[in-house]
Design a protein around this motif. Sequence first.
Motif, PDB file in Angstrom:
ATOM      1  N   GLY A  31     -30.610   4.359 -14.498  1.00  0.00           N
ATOM      2  CA  GLY A  31     -30.675   4.404 -15.781  1.00  0.00           C
ATOM      3  C   GLY A  31     -31.463   4.078 -16.379  1.00  0.00           C
ATOM      4  N   THR A  32     -32.442   4.484 -15.544  1.00  0.00           N
ATOM      5  CA  THR A  32     -33.840   4.281 -16.691  1.00  0.00           C
ATOM      6  C   THR A  32     -34.671   6.223 -17.015  1.00  0.00           C
ATOM      7  OG1 THR A  32     -35.268   2.627 -15.106  1.00  0.00           O
ATOM      8  CG2 THR A  32     -36.745   4.167 -15.761  1.00  0.00           C
ATOM      9  N   ARG A  33     -34.798   5.981 -18.086  1.00  0.00           N
ATOM     10  CA  ARG A  33     -34.969   7.126 -18.678  1.00  0.00           C
ATOM     11  C   ARG A  33     -36.528   7.448 -19.288  1.00  0.00           C
ATOM     12  NH1 ARG A  33     -31.309   9.132 -23.951  1.00  0.00           N
ATOM     13  NH2 ARG A  33     -29.451   8.848 -22.868  1.00  0.00           N
ATOM     14  N   SER A  34     -36.859   8.197 -19.281  1.00  0.00           N
ATOM     15  CA  SER A  34     -38.720   8.732 -19.100  1.00  0.00           C
ATOM     16  C   SER A  34     -38.299   9.833 -20.316  1.00  0.00           C
ATOM     17  CB  SER A  34     -39.030   8.678 -18.035  1.00  0.00           C
ATOM     18  OG  SER A  34     -39.060   9.785 -17.478  1.00  0.00           O
ATOM     19  N   LEU A  35     -39.964  10.453 -20.908  1.00  0.00           N
ATOM     20  CA  LEU A  35     -40.204  11.645 -21.865  1.00  0.00           C
ATOM     21  C   LEU A  35     -41.163  12.384 -20.511  1.00  0.00           C
ATOM     22  CD1 LEU A  35     -39.514  12.732 -24.143  1.00  0.00           C
ATOM     23  CD2 LEU A  35     -41.667  11.839 -25.017  1.00  0.00           C
ATOM     24  N   GLY A  36     -40.700  13.114 -20.020  1.00  0.00           N
ATOM     25  CA  GLY A  36     -41.683  14.659 -19.616  1.00  0.00           C
ATOM     26  C   GLY A  36     -41.585  14.137 -17.805  1.00  0.00           C
ATOM     27  N   GLU A  37     -41.238  13.012 -17.556  1.00  0.00           N
ATOM     28  CA  GLU A  37     -41.373  12.366 -16.307  1.00  0.00           C
ATOM     29  C   GLU A  37     -39.952  12.707 -15.203  1.00  0.00           C
ATOM     30  OE1 GLU A  37     -43.951  11.634 -14.613  1.00  0.00           O
ATOM     31  OE2 GLU A  37     -45.578  12.455 -16.445  1.00  0.00           O
ATOM     32  N   GLN A  38     -40.027  13.298 -14.623  1.00  0.00           N
ATOM     33  CA  GLN A  38     -38.694  14.308 -13.947  1.00  0.00           C
ATOM     34  C   GLN A  38     -38.371  13.096 -12.857  1.00  0.00           C
ATOM     35  OE1 GLN A  38     -39.884  18.208 -13.284  1.00  0.00           O
ATOM     36  NE2 GLN A  38     -38.541  18.471 -14.299  1.00  0.00           N
ATOM     37  N   ARG A  39     -39.425  12.043 -12.169  1.00  0.00           N
ATOM     38  CA  ARG A  39     -38.911  11.963 -11.047  1.00  0.00           C
ATOM     39  C   ARG A  39     -38.818   9.686 -11.576  1.00  0.00           C
ATOM     40  NH1 ARG A  39     -39.192  12.996  -5.752  1.00  0.00           N
ATOM     41  NH2 ARG A  39     -39.837  11.350  -4.132  1.00  0.00           N
ATOM     42  N   CYS A  40     -38.457   9.578 -10.798  1.00  0.00           N
ATOM     43  CA  CYS A  40     -38.017   7.809 -11.276  1.00  0.00           C
ATOM     44  C   CYS A  40     -39.361   7.207 -10.352  1.00  0.00           C
ATOM     45  CB  CYS A  40     -36.567   7.737 -11.352  1.00  0.00           C
ATOM     46  SG  CYS A  40     -36.734   5.221 -11.723  1.00  0.00           S
ATOM     47  N   GLU A  41     -39.601   6.229 -11.730  1.00  0.00           N
ATOM     48  CA  GLU A  41     -40.953   5.752 -10.625  1.00  0.00           C
ATOM     49  C   GLU A  41     -40.428   4.263  -9.740  1.00  0.00           C
ATOM     50  OE1 GLU A  41     -43.656   4.443 -13.170  1.00  0.00           O
ATOM     51  OE2 GLU A  41     -43.856   5.558 -14.188  1.00  0.00           O
ATOM     52  N   ASP A  42     -39.395   4.076  -9.894  1.00  0.00           N
ATOM     53  CA  ASP A  42     -38.759   3.142  -9.235  1.00  0.00           C
ATOM     54  C   ASP A  42     -37.816   3.026  -8.408  1.00  0.00           C
ATOM     55  OD1 ASP A  42     -39.183   1.303 -11.377  1.00  0.00           O
ATOM     56  OD2 ASP A  42     -37.575   1.043 -12.454  1.00  0.00           O
ATOM     57  N   CYS A  43     -37.015   4.215  -8.844  1.00  0.00           N
ATOM     58  CA  CYS A  43     -36.196   5.020  -7.543  1.00  0.00           C
ATOM     59  C   CYS A  43     -36.498   5.527  -6.517  1.00  0.00           C
ATOM     60  CB  CYS A  43     -34.341   4.992  -7.550  1.00  0.00           C
ATOM     61  SG  CYS A  43     -33.987   4.341  -8.942  1.00  0.00           S
ATOM     62  N   HIS A  44     -37.774   6.964  -7.048  1.00  0.00           N
ATOM     63  CA  HIS A  44     -38.808   7.343  -6.432  1.00  0.00           C
ATOM     64  C   HIS A  44     -37.594   8.979  -5.921  1.00  0.00           C
ATOM     65  CE1 HIS A  44     -41.462   5.229  -5.979  1.00  0.00           C
ATOM     66  NE2 HIS A  44     -41.115   3.888  -4.994  1.00  0.00           N
ATOM     67  N   ILE A  45     -36.460   9.540  -7.278  1.00  0.00           N
ATOM     68  CA  ILE A  45     -35.482  10.085  -6.650  1.00  0.00           C
ATOM     69  C   ILE A  45     -35.738  11.230  -8.184  1.00  0.00           C
ATOM     70  CG2 ILE A  45     -33.716   9.184  -5.164  1.00  0.00           C
ATOM     71  CD1 ILE A  45     -32.352   8.828  -7.900  1.00  0.00           C
ATOM     72  N   PHE A  46     -35.207  12.597  -7.686  1.00  0.00           N
ATOM     73  CA  PHE A  46     -35.585  13.097  -9.350  1.00  0.00           C
ATOM     74  C   PHE A  46     -34.962  12.375 -10.113  1.00  0.00           C
ATOM     75  CE2 PHE A  46     -38.089  15.509  -6.485  1.00  0.00           C
ATOM     76  CZ  PHE A  46     -39.163  15.663  -6.734  1.00  0.00           C
ATOM     77  N   MET A  47     -34.754  12.392 -11.215  1.00  0.00           N
ATOM     78  CA  MET A  47     -34.187  12.340 -12.822  1.00  0.00           C
ATOM     79  C   MET A  47     -33.065  13.537 -13.072  1.00  0.00           C
ATOM     80  SD  MET A  47     -35.512   9.494 -14.995  1.00  0.00           S
ATOM     81  CE  MET A  47     -37.647   9.977 -15.098  1.00  0.00           C
ATOM     82  N   THR A  48     -32.250  13.681 -14.055  1.00  0.00           N
ATOM     83  CA  THR A  48     -31.006  14.285 -14.991  1.00  0.00           C
ATOM     84  C   THR A  48     -31.884  14.791 -16.174  1.00  0.00           C
ATOM     85  OG1 THR A  48     -29.194  13.713 -13.052  1.00  0.00           O
ATOM     86  CG2 THR A  48     -28.967  15.207 -14.952  1.00  0.00           C
ATOM     87  N   ARG A  49     -31.864  15.609 -16.560  1.00  0.00           N
ATOM     88  CA  ARG A  49     -32.054  15.860 -17.774  1.00  0.00           C
ATOM     89  C   ARG A  49     -31.245  16.073 -18.577  1.00  0.00           C
ATOM     90  NH1 ARG A  49     -32.288  20.914 -20.723  1.00  0.00           N
ATOM     91  NH2 ARG A  49     -31.454  22.344 -18.918  1.00  0.00           N
ATOM     92  N   VAL A  50     -31.952  14.837 -19.906  1.00  0.00           N
ATOM     93  CA  VAL A  50     -30.673  14.803 -21.316  1.00  0.00           C
ATOM     94  C   VAL A  50     -30.816  15.495 -21.982  1.00  0.00           C
ATOM     95  CG1 VAL A  50     -29.735  13.032 -22.704  1.00  0.00           C
ATOM     96  CG2 VAL A  50     -31.017  12.048 -20.170  1.00  0.00           C
ATOM     97  N   GLY A  51     -31.992  16.037 -22.324  1.00  0.00           N
ATOM     98  CA  GLY A  51     -32.921  17.131 -23.438  1.00  0.00           C
ATOM     99  C   GLY A  51     -33.707  16.702 -23.997  1.00  0.00           C
ATOM    100  N   ILE A  52     -33.864  17.808 -25.151  1.00  0.00           N
ATOM    101  CA  ILE A  52     -35.868  17.378 -25.492  1.00  0.00           C
ATOM    102  C   ILE A  52     -35.571  15.722 -27.299  1.00  0.00           C
ATOM    103  CG2 ILE A  52     -36.092  19.805 -25.502  1.00  0.00           C
ATOM    104  CD1 ILE A  52     -35.268  20.650 -28.328  1.00  0.00           C
ATOM    105  N   GLY A  53     -36.175  15.723 -26.663  1.00  0.00           N
ATOM    106  CA  GLY A  53     -36.216  14.561 -28.054  1.00  0.00           C
ATOM    107  C   GLY A  53     -38.291  13.735 -27.707  1.00  0.00           C
ATOM    108  N   GLY A  54     -38.217  12.624 -28.430  1.00  0.00           N
ATOM    109  CA  GLY A  54     -38.965  11.377 -27.933  1.00  0.00           C
ATOM    110  C   GLY A  54     -39.169  10.725 -27.815  1.00  0.00           C
TER     111      GLY A  54
END
Length: 120
Positions: free
Chosen positions: A73-96
């Motif tokens: 459930g971790t969110r990031s801005l501009g990073e597609q890969r989760c630092e904790d789980c080392h899997i690719f994340m799902t795009r939520v949408g544009i934001g900041g």
Amino acid sequence: MSARSPLRHDSVTIVCPVCGSNFGPSGRRTYCSDACRALAYRRRRDMGGIPPVTAPKSQSRREFTVYECNRCGTRSLGEQRCEDCHIFMTRVGIGGYCPSCDEPVSINDLLGGEALLTSK
């Protein structure tokens, strides 16, 4: 090798901005079906005069796209890969980043619906 077109090759397929499905480009067609085209029109009409969010073509959209990990459930801005789980994340949408809590937040979360993203 399969004779079918690749699923993610921009010169062969494009993504429907409403449903996200891939389809072969045909002329100036932007949407995969008439239903998606009509839904996009209704969304634009119902926004009550709020202009759609625009992104310049020269800038990569990844820089201001919010991603969320399906596992933790971790969110990031501009990073597609989760630092904790080392899997690719799902795009939520544009934001900041949220000005009060400094966490990544998408425009969809703020508006309570799907924001339109267009290119200039």
